[in-house]
Write a protein that holds these residues in place. Structure first.
Motif, PDB file in Angstrom:
ATOM      1  N   THR A   2      48.879  -8.828-113.794  1.00 47.64           N
ATOM      2  CA  THR A   2      48.412  -7.736-114.624  1.00 47.64           C
ATOM      3  C   THR A   2      47.119  -8.076-115.335  1.00 47.64           C
ATOM      4  O   THR A   2      46.523  -7.229-115.977  1.00 47.64           O
ATOM      5  N   PRO A  21      53.192  -3.706-112.363  1.00 47.10           N
ATOM      6  CA  PRO A  21      54.522  -3.878-111.802  1.00 47.10           C
ATOM      7  C   PRO A  21      55.585  -3.491-112.806  1.00 47.10           C
ATOM      8  O   PRO A  21      55.388  -3.602-114.011  1.00 47.10           O
ATOM      9  N   ASP A  45      55.961 -12.710-106.343  1.00 48.87           N
ATOM     10  CA  ASP A  45      55.085 -12.791-107.505  1.00 48.87           C
ATOM     11  C   ASP A  45      54.977 -14.219-108.032  1.00 48.87           C
ATOM     12  O   ASP A  45      53.917 -14.651-108.483  1.00 48.87           O
ATOM     13  N   ALA A  55      47.221 -12.286-104.137  1.00 46.05           N
ATOM     14  CA  ALA A  55      47.967 -11.591-105.184  1.00 46.05           C
ATOM     15  C   ALA A  55      47.119 -10.521-105.848  1.00 46.05           C
ATOM     16  O   ALA A  55      47.603  -9.425-106.161  1.00 46.05           O
ATOM     17  N   VAL A  58      46.834  -7.528-103.495  1.00 41.24           N
ATOM     18  CA  VAL A  58      48.086  -6.770-103.487  1.00 41.24           C
ATOM     19  C   VAL A  58      48.173  -5.888-104.726  1.00 41.24           C
ATOM     20  O   VAL A  58      48.700  -4.772-104.675  1.00 41.24           O
ATOM     21  N   ALA A  59      47.629  -6.369-105.846  1.00 40.38           N
ATOM     22  CA  ALA A  59      47.727  -5.625-107.098  1.00 40.38           C
ATOM     23  C   ALA A  59      46.854  -4.380-107.124  1.00 40.38           C
ATOM     24  O   ALA A  59      47.068  -3.500-107.939  1.00 40.38           O
ATOM     25  N   THR A  61      45.558  -0.772-106.296  1.00 38.65           N
ATOM     26  CA  THR A  61      46.296   0.410-105.870  1.00 38.65           C
ATOM     27  C   THR A  61      45.427   1.492-105.259  1.00 38.65           C
ATOM     28  O   THR A  61      45.926   2.305-104.498  1.00 38.65           O
ATOM     29  N   ARG A 116      45.107  -5.066 -97.657  1.00 39.46           N
ATOM     30  CA  ARG A 116      46.150  -5.206 -98.676  1.00 39.46           C
ATOM     31  C   ARG A 116      47.482  -5.607 -98.046  1.00 39.46           C
ATOM     32  O   ARG A 116      48.211  -6.455 -98.573  1.00 39.46           O
ATOM     33  N   THR A 120      49.665  -9.066 -98.609  1.00 39.99           N
ATOM     34  CA  THR A 120      51.085  -9.098 -98.933  1.00 39.99           C
ATOM     35  C   THR A 120      51.828 -10.042 -97.995  1.00 39.99           C
ATOM     36  O   THR A 120      52.655 -10.850 -98.417  1.00 39.99           O
ATOM     37  N   ALA A 214      60.330  -3.104-102.486  1.00 40.84           N
ATOM     38  CA  ALA A 214      59.189  -3.947-102.829  1.00 40.84           C
ATOM     39  C   ALA A 214      57.890  -3.149-102.772  1.00 40.84           C
ATOM     40  O   ALA A 214      57.042  -3.244-103.662  1.00 40.84           O
ATOM     41  N   GLN A 217      57.606  -0.885-105.714  1.00 39.72           N
ATOM     42  CA  GLN A 217      57.332  -1.640-106.929  1.00 39.72           C
ATOM     43  C   GLN A 217      55.861  -2.031-107.011  1.00 39.72           C
ATOM     44  O   GLN A 217      55.272  -2.058-108.092  1.00 39.72           O
ATOM     45  N   TRP A 218      55.258  -2.321-105.860  1.00 37.82           N
ATOM     46  CA  TRP A 218      53.866  -2.767-105.840  1.00 37.82           C
ATOM     47  C   TRP A 218      52.876  -1.631-105.641  1.00 37.82           C
ATOM     48  O   TRP A 218      51.686  -1.862-105.472  1.00 37.82           O
TER      49      TRP A 218
END
Length: 295
Positions: A2, A21, A45, A55, A58-59, A61, A116, A120, A214, A217-218
Motif C-alpha cells: 500500500t 487490499p 503478499d 508486487a 500487481v498492486a 489497478t 500484471r 502475479t 485472490a 482481492q487484488w
C-alpha cells in the motif's frame, strides 16, 4: 503493497494508483473453506520482499494510469521479469519473433493486463513457494486454449490469455499451504473435474475458487474473474470459456483422457469441428509460451 511504488530511475506511482487490499477475506468469498483462507491468500503478499517490482505491478489497478514508458521503467528493476516480458513479446503468439528489442515496445505489445498477470505468476515462483508438478505445462496450455477460444465465447483474446494463465494460481497456493497433501491429491486425480472434487473434500473449496478470490482481492477486473466464478454453472457462457479451455488442455496433456463433447461445455458456442484447429494451435505454441514464462 500500500506504500507509494518507487522503482528504478525514480519512477513513482501515486497512492491513488495502488489497489488497496482488503484487511481480511470476507467469508462470502470462500464460504466453505476449512482452512485459514486469509493466511493462504496473504502468502503471496508475504513474499513481496523477494520480488518487490512484481508486487508493485500487481498492486496497480488501472492500466490507463500507467503508460508503457513508466511501466517499462518500473519493470526494468526486475531483470528476470523483464526477460520474460521480452521473450513473450517475441514469441509466436504475437507474431513478432525477433523484432521486439525495446522493453517499452514489449510492454505495448503484450499489454498492461498481461504484464500484471505475469507479475502475479512471478510471485508464485519464489524460493519460498514451490509449484505443483506440471504447473507450467497446464498453465501454458490453459492460457493458450482460453485465448484461442475467446472470440467464439465473446471475450477478448488478451484478457482470456491472462485469465487462463492465472487460473492455476489457486493450485499453487494450496500446494504451498499443504505441499505433501496437495501433491498426493494431484497425483491421484489427473482429471481437472476429479481434482476439483477432491480439493473441495479436503479443503472445502477448489483451486479455481481460490484463484477467483485472490483476483478479486487484488482488484483484477470482473470480466477476468467471471469465468472462474461461473466455472460450474452449465448455463454460463463465461464459465464455458474456462470449461472448454480445461477440456482442450486435458486432451493435449492428460494421458488416457476421455473427451467430453465440447459443445456441452461451451453452451453450444464451440463444436468438435471448431476445436480441431484450436488443438493444433495450442499444441504448436505451448512450448514457446512456456519458455517465455519460465524465463
Amino acid at each position: 503493497m500500500t506504500a507509494p511504488l518507487v522503482a528504478s530511475d525514480d519512477v513513482v506511482l501515486d497512492d491513488d494508483e495502488v489497489a488497496e487490499p482488503e484487511d481480511g477475506v470476507d467469508d462470502v468469498l470462500l464460504p466453505g473453506a476449512t482452512f485459514d483462507a486469509h493466511a493462504v491468500l496473504a502468502s503471496i503478499d508475504t513474499m513481496a520482499a523477494q520480488r518487490p517490482v512484481a508486487a508493485q505491478i500487481v498492486a496497480l489497478t488501472h492500466a490507463d494510469d500507467a503508460g508503457a514508458k513508466d511501466l517499462s521503467r518500473l519493470l526494468a528493476a526486475d531483470a528476470a521479469l523483464t526477460g520474460r516480458v521480452l521473450k513473450l513479446a517475441n514469441s509466436a503468439y504475437y507474431g513478432l519473433r525477433g523484432r521486439v528489442s525495446s522493453l517499452q515496445f514489449a510492454v505495448t505489445v503484450v499489454g498492461f493486463a498481461t504484464v500484471r498477470s505475469m507479475a502475479t505468476v512471478a510471485l508464485t515462483s519464489t524460493d519460498q513457494m514451490t509449484l505443483p508438478a506440471e504447473h507450467w505445462t497446464t498453465s501454458t496450455h490453459l492460457a493458450l486454449a482460453c485465448s484461442t477460444l475467446a472470440p467464439r465465447m465473446g471475450h477478448r483474446a488478451a484478457d482470456a490469455l491472462c485469465m487462463g494463465l492465472l487460473a492455476q494460481l489457486g493450485a499453487a497456493l494450496l500446494h504451498h499451504h499443504d505441499p505433501q497433501g496437495y501433491g498426493e491429491l494431484t497425483a491421484a486425480h489427473r482429471s481437472a473435474v476429479d481434482r476439483r472434487e477432491a480439493e473441495v473434500e479436503r479443503y472445502g473449496v477448489h483451486a479455481v475458487e481460490l484463484t477467483a478470490a485472490a483476483m478479486r482481492q487484488w482488484g483484477f477486473p470482473s470480466t477476468m474473474v467471471a469465468p472462474l466464478d461461473q466455472l460450474h454453472d452449465p448455463t454460463s457462457v463465461d464459465g464455458g470459456l474456462l470449461r472448454g479451455a480445461f477440456e482442450v488442455t486435458e486432451r493435449l496433456v492428460v494421458k488416457g483422457h476421455r473427451p467430453v463433447p465440447i459443445h456441452r461445455l461451451t453452451c453450444d458456442r464451440v463444436r468438435e469441428v471448431d476445436v480441431v484447429p484450436v488443438l493444433t494451435q495450442v499444441r504448436t505454441e505451448a512450448a514457446d509460451l512456456r519458455r517465455a514464462l519460465e524465463g
